[in-house]
Design a protein around this motif. Structure first.
Motif, PDB file in Angstrom:
ATOM      1  N   ARG A 161       0.817  -1.218   0.000  1.00 15.00           N
ATOM      2  CA  ARG A 161       0.000   0.000   0.000  1.00 15.00           C
ATOM      3  C   ARG A 161       0.853   1.272   0.000  1.00 15.00           C
ATOM      4  NH1 ARG A 161      -4.299   0.368   4.563  1.00 15.00           N
ATOM      5  NH2 ARG A 161      -4.803   2.180   3.281  1.00 15.00           N
ATOM      6  N   ARG A 162       2.149   1.118  -0.197  1.00 16.00           N
ATOM      7  CA  ARG A 162       3.030   2.269  -0.005  1.00 16.00           C
ATOM      8  C   ARG A 162       2.706   3.428  -0.947  1.00 16.00           C
ATOM      9  NH1 ARG A 162       9.628   2.181   0.177  1.00 16.00           N
ATOM     10  NH2 ARG A 162       9.401   1.479  -1.988  1.00 16.00           N
ATOM     11  N   ASP A 163       2.532   3.153  -2.219  1.00 14.64           N
ATOM     12  CA  ASP A 163       2.249   4.229  -3.174  1.00 14.64           C
ATOM     13  C   ASP A 163       0.959   4.969  -2.817  1.00 14.64           C
ATOM     14  OD1 ASP A 163       4.532   3.529  -4.504  1.00 14.64           O
ATOM     15  OD2 ASP A 163       3.513   2.437  -6.115  1.00 14.64           O
ATOM     16  N   GLU A 164      -0.046   4.197  -2.438  1.00 14.96           N
ATOM     17  CA  GLU A 164      -1.330   4.779  -2.052  1.00 14.96           C
ATOM     18  C   GLU A 164      -1.175   5.692  -0.837  1.00 14.96           C
ATOM     19  OE1 GLU A 164      -4.944   3.086   0.689  1.00 14.96           O
ATOM     20  OE2 GLU A 164      -3.921   1.681  -0.660  1.00 14.96           O
ATOM     21  N   LEU A 165      -0.390   5.230   0.155  1.00 10.86           N
ATOM     22  CA  LEU A 165      -0.222   6.009   1.377  1.00 10.86           C
ATOM     23  C   LEU A 165       0.626   7.253   1.142  1.00 10.86           C
ATOM     24  CD1 LEU A 165       0.249   2.996   3.801  1.00 10.86           C
ATOM     25  CD2 LEU A 165      -1.664   4.610   3.815  1.00 10.86           C
ATOM     26  N   VAL A 166       1.621   7.149   0.278  1.00 13.65           N
ATOM     27  CA  VAL A 166       2.424   8.327  -0.067  1.00 13.65           C
ATOM     28  C   VAL A 166       1.534   9.396  -0.695  1.00 13.65           C
ATOM     29  CG1 VAL A 166       4.208   9.203  -1.634  1.00 13.65           C
ATOM     30  CG2 VAL A 166       4.649   7.160  -0.260  1.00 13.65           C
ATOM     31  N   GLU A 167       0.659   8.980  -1.594  1.00 10.46           N
ATOM     32  CA  GLU A 167      -0.256   9.937  -2.244  1.00 10.46           C
ATOM     33  C   GLU A 167      -1.181  10.575  -1.205  1.00 10.46           C
ATOM     34  OE1 GLU A 167      -2.364   8.082  -5.398  1.00 10.46           O
ATOM     35  OE2 GLU A 167      -0.567   7.652  -6.583  1.00 10.46           O
ATOM     36  N   ALA A 168      -1.672   9.785  -0.251  1.00 13.78           N
ATOM     37  CA  ALA A 168      -2.564  10.326   0.776  1.00 13.78           C
ATOM     38  C   ALA A 168      -1.833  11.330   1.668  1.00 13.78           C
ATOM     39  CB  ALA A 168      -3.135   9.185   1.624  1.00 13.78           C
ATOM     40  N   LEU A 169      -0.587  11.029   2.016  1.00 13.71           N
ATOM     41  CA  LEU A 169       0.205  11.941   2.837  1.00 13.71           C
ATOM     42  C   LEU A 169       0.472  13.250   2.094  1.00 13.71           C
ATOM     43  CD1 LEU A 169       2.700   9.305   4.252  1.00 13.71           C
ATOM     44  CD2 LEU A 169       1.176  10.710   5.651  1.00 13.71           C
ATOM     45  N   GLN A 170       0.823  13.131   0.811  1.00 10.08           N
ATOM     46  CA  GLN A 170       1.083  14.330   0.010  1.00 10.08           C
ATOM     47  C   GLN A 170      -0.177  15.177  -0.134  1.00 10.08           C
ATOM     48  OE1 GLN A 170       2.632  12.540  -3.544  1.00 10.08           O
ATOM     49  NE2 GLN A 170       4.761  12.541  -2.808  1.00 10.08           N
ATOM     50  N   ALA A 171      -1.305  14.522  -0.326  1.00  4.83           N
ATOM     51  CA  ALA A 171      -2.575  15.252  -0.465  1.00  4.83           C
ATOM     52  C   ALA A 171      -2.937  15.987   0.820  1.00  4.83           C
ATOM     53  CB  ALA A 171      -3.693  14.282  -0.850  1.00  4.83           C
ATOM     54  N   ALA A 172      -2.474  15.456   1.961  1.00  8.88           N
ATOM     55  CA  ALA A 172      -2.754  16.088   3.250  1.00  8.88           C
ATOM     56  C   ALA A 172      -1.741  17.165   3.606  1.00  8.88           C
ATOM     57  CB  ALA A 172      -2.788  15.027   4.343  1.00  8.88           C
ATOM     58  N   GLY A 173      -0.792  17.414   2.698  1.00  5.10           N
ATOM     59  CA  GLY A 173       0.169  18.485   2.914  1.00  5.10           C
ATOM     60  C   GLY A 173       1.496  18.059   3.509  1.00  5.10           C
ATOM     61  N   THR A 174       1.752  16.752   3.626  1.00  7.47           N
ATOM     62  CA  THR A 174       3.027  16.252   4.147  1.00  7.47           C
ATOM     63  C   THR A 174       3.942  15.883   2.994  1.00  7.47           C
ATOM     64  OG1 THR A 174       1.989  15.357   6.154  1.00  7.47           O
ATOM     65  CG2 THR A 174       4.123  14.457   5.537  1.00  7.47           C
ATOM     66  N   ARG A 175       5.141  16.438   2.978  1.00  6.26           N
ATOM     67  CA  ARG A 175       6.123  16.052   1.959  1.00  6.26           C
ATOM     68  C   ARG A 175       6.586  14.630   2.270  1.00  6.26           C
ATOM     69  NH1 ARG A 175      10.814  20.178   1.950  1.00  6.26           N
ATOM     70  NH2 ARG A 175      11.592  18.710   0.387  1.00  6.26           N
ATOM     71  N   ALA A 176       6.238  13.695   1.399  1.00  8.31           N
ATOM     72  CA  ALA A 176       6.522  12.289   1.659  1.00  8.31           C
ATOM     73  C   ALA A 176       6.914  11.593   0.369  1.00  8.31           C
ATOM     74  CB  ALA A 176       5.294  11.605   2.267  1.00  8.31           C
ATOM     75  N   TRP A 177       7.776  10.590   0.496  1.00  7.15           N
ATOM     76  CA  TRP A 177       8.185   9.798  -0.662  1.00  7.15           C
ATOM     77  C   TRP A 177       8.676   8.428  -0.181  1.00  7.15           C
ATOM     78  CZ3 TRP A 177      10.612  13.895   1.496  1.00  7.15           C
ATOM     79  CH2 TRP A 177      11.909  13.733   1.960  1.00  7.15           C
ATOM     80  N   ALA A 178       8.718   7.489  -1.097  1.00 13.42           N
ATOM     81  CA  ALA A 178       9.127   6.127  -0.758  1.00 13.42           C
ATOM     82  C   ALA A 178      10.625   6.085  -0.461  1.00 13.42           C
ATOM     83  CB  ALA A 178       8.798   5.185  -1.915  1.00 13.42           C
TER      84      ALA A 178
END
Length: 438
Positions: free
Chosen positions: A185-202
Motif C-alpha cells: 500500500r506504499r504508493d497509495e499512502l504516499v499519495e494520501a500523505l502528500q494530499a494532506a500536505g506532508t512532503r513524503a516519498w518512498a
C-alpha cells in the motif's frame, strides 16, 4: 494554544523526565496545525544544543543562571535557540511571545533581563560559534554541536578523532519522521500523505518505509488511526526486518518490548506467528496493548508485565528479539533530551544488564533458534563488548551474518553490525544475530 506557549509546556514536561516526542504528542492536540511546526522546532532546537545555549547565556547574564525563575531560564534557552536557529521567524514576534509568557507566569520583573541577554546573544553568537567551528579542540566541537564532553571523548577513543568530529555533526542533525507501512500500500499512502500536505516519498532502501520532511504529528497523519502508518526510524526497521528474516516458524518473544513498536512490526510482517512481549513497566505494557489494537493484531500478541530476567515464556520461542535498554546515544538527534540525562558511569550499569538480558535470551531460545540483539547506542560497551563477553563463554552460540547490506552499515569490531546515523531518517543502531546450536 500558540506555538511558543506549547514549546514552554513541552519544555516543562521534559524537565520532569518525559520524552520530548511524548510531551509534544500530547500537547499538540491543543495546538493549531499551523503552530505545531513552530512548537516542535523551538523545543528540539533548544534541546539539541542546550549546552551551547546555556554557555552563551551564562557569559552574558549578570545573575547566576540557576537562581533565575524556571520560566526565565526556559525563555532564555528557547529564545536563544529560536533567534540563532530559526530562519523564518521574526525576532520581534518571538521576543514578544517570550515576554508574554513571563507575564503569564508572574515573572514580568525579568523582562528587562530577558531582552538584554537575548540582545547580547544575538550579537555575539555568530562570532562565538565560528570560533568553536574553527577550533581544533574536540571539547569545542562537542560544545558547538551540543554533545556532552565525556561522550565526545569516549567516541574519540573508540572511533578516532576524525570520525568523532563527523559523528558530533550527525548527532546534532535535525531528524525527520519516517513511517512503517504495508509495502503493498506504499504508493497509495504516499499519495494520501502528500494530499494532506506532508512532503513524503518512498524510501529507496526499505520497501516498508516512507520518508517525510516533517517532524510529524502521527495522530494527524492519514492512515494512522487505522494502523496503516507507524512512526519508526529506518534503523529500527532494519533491526525488525533482520528478526523477520531470522524466523523459520514457531513462537516469537520480544524480550524488552517497550511500547510495542518493534512488536507491532513483527506481528504485521509475520501473520502466522504468535508473539509474546514483555516489559517491566505497567504503563508501557498498556501502551503496547493499545498499539496492537490499533494495528489489528491484538489476537496474536500477548503483552506481559514483569522482569525479563524472571518471566517464563508460555511457549518456548524459536526467535527472540532482545532490543535491550541502553544509553540511546545513537538517537540523540531524534531524542536530544536523553543525552543530558546520561552520565558516563551509567554505561557500565547498562552493560551489566545487557549481558544478563542477552544471556537470558540465549537460555530461553530453542536449539536452532535465533536471537537478534540490538541497541540504539554507538558505544562499544553496550554493543560489541556485550556480544563478545557472551560468545566467549557460550559455545552453544554462534554469530550469523546480518541479512542486509547498506552503505551506512559498518562491521562491528569484531561482532555485529553498526548502523551509522548518516541520514535524517536513520538513527545510530547496533545489531547482532546469534544462532543457538542444536
Amino acid at each position: 494554544m500558540r506555538g511558543v506557549e506549547a514549546a514552554f509546556a513541552a519544555w516543562y514536561e521534559v524537565e520532569k523526565g518525559r520524552f520530548a516526542s511524548e510531551a509534544l504528542r500530547q500537547i499538540l492536540t491543543e495546538v493549531a496545525p499551523a503552530e505545531r511546526r513552530l512548537a516542535a522546532s523551538l523545543l528540539y532546537g533548544a534541546l539539541r544544543r542546550q549546552s551551547l545555549w546555556k554557555d552563551l547565556i551564562r557569559n552574558r547574564c549578570r545573575r547566576p543562571f540557576h537562581q533565575l525563575a524556571p520560566v526565565t531560564r526556559a525563555a532564555l534557552i528557547l529564545g536563544t535557540a529560536g533567534l540563532v536557529e530559526l530562519r523564518h521567524f521574526v525576532p520581534a514576534v518571538l521576543m514578544n511571545a517570550l515576554a508574554m509568557r513571563l507575564r503569564a507566569e508572574k515573572a514580568q520583573g525579568d523582562e528587562p533581563l530577558l531582552h538584554a541577554v537575548l540582545h547580547r546573544v544575538t550579537e555575539d553568537a555568530p562570532r562565538k560559534m565560528e570560533q568553536l567551528r574553527n577550533s581544533a579542540e574536540l571539547r569545542d566541537q562537542a560544545l558547538l554541536f551540543g554533545i556532552p564532553g565525556w561522550a565526545a571523548a569516549h567516541w574519540s577513543r573508540e572511533w578516532g578523532t576524525s570520525e568523532t568530529r563527523r559523528l558530533l555533526r550527525l548527532s546534532a542533525m535535525k531528524a525527520y519522521l519516517s513511517l512503517r507501512v504495508d509495502p503493498t500500500r506504499r504508493d497509495e499512502l504516499v499519495e494520501a500523505l502528500q494530499a494532506a500536505g506532508t512532503r513524503a516519498w518512498a524510501s529507496p532502501d526499505l520497501a516498508s518505509a516512507v520518508r517525510t520532511a516533517s517532524f510529524g504529528f502521527p495522530p494527524g497523519l492519514p492512515g494512522y488511526e487505522e494502523g496503516a502508518v507507524t512512526p519508526m526510524s529506518e534503523s529500527s526497521l532494519w533491526v525488525g526486518e533482520a528478526a523477520v528474516s531470522s524466523w523459520s516458524g514457531g513462537a516469537v518473544l520480544d524480550l524488552c518490548a517497550g511500547r510495542g513498536v518493534k512488536t507491532g512490526h513483527l506481528a504485521t510482517r509475520l501473520p502466522e506467528a504468535t508473539l509474546e512481549a514483555w516489559d517491566l513497566s505497567a504503563g508501557r505494557v498498556h501502551a503496547g496493548a493499545r498499539e496492537m489494537a490499533r494495528l489489528g493484531v491484538a489476537d496474536r500478541v500477548t503483552f506481559r508485565e514483569g522482569d525479563a530476567l524472571e518471566l517464563e515464556p508460555r511457549t518456548p520461542p524459536s526467535l527472540i528479539l532482545a532490543d535491550v535498554p541502553c544509553s540511546g546515544s545513537g538517537t540523540w538527534s531524534r531524542h536530544p533530551e536523553a543525552k543530558w540525562r546520561l552520565a558516563a558511569e551509567k554505561l557500565e550499569d547498562y552493560a551489566v544488564l545487557q549481558v544478563r538480558l542477552l544471556e537470558r535470551a540465549a537460555d530461553l531460545v530453542l536449539p536452532g533458534g535465533r536471537v537478534v540483539y540490538s541497541t540504539c547506542s554507538l558505544f562499544r560497551e553496550e554493543n560489541e563488548k556485550v556480544v563478545a563477553e557472551l560468545l566467549g563463554r557460550r559455545k552453544d552460540l554462534v554469530e550469523v551474518p546480518f541479512p542486509f547490506k547498506n552503505s551506512l552499515f559498518r562491521k562491528g569490531r569484531p561482532y555485529g553490525t553498526v548502523i551509522w546515523p548518516g541520514l535524517p531518517w536513520v538513527d545510530g543502531f547496533y545489531a547482532a544475530v546469534l544462532m543457538k546450536r542444536r
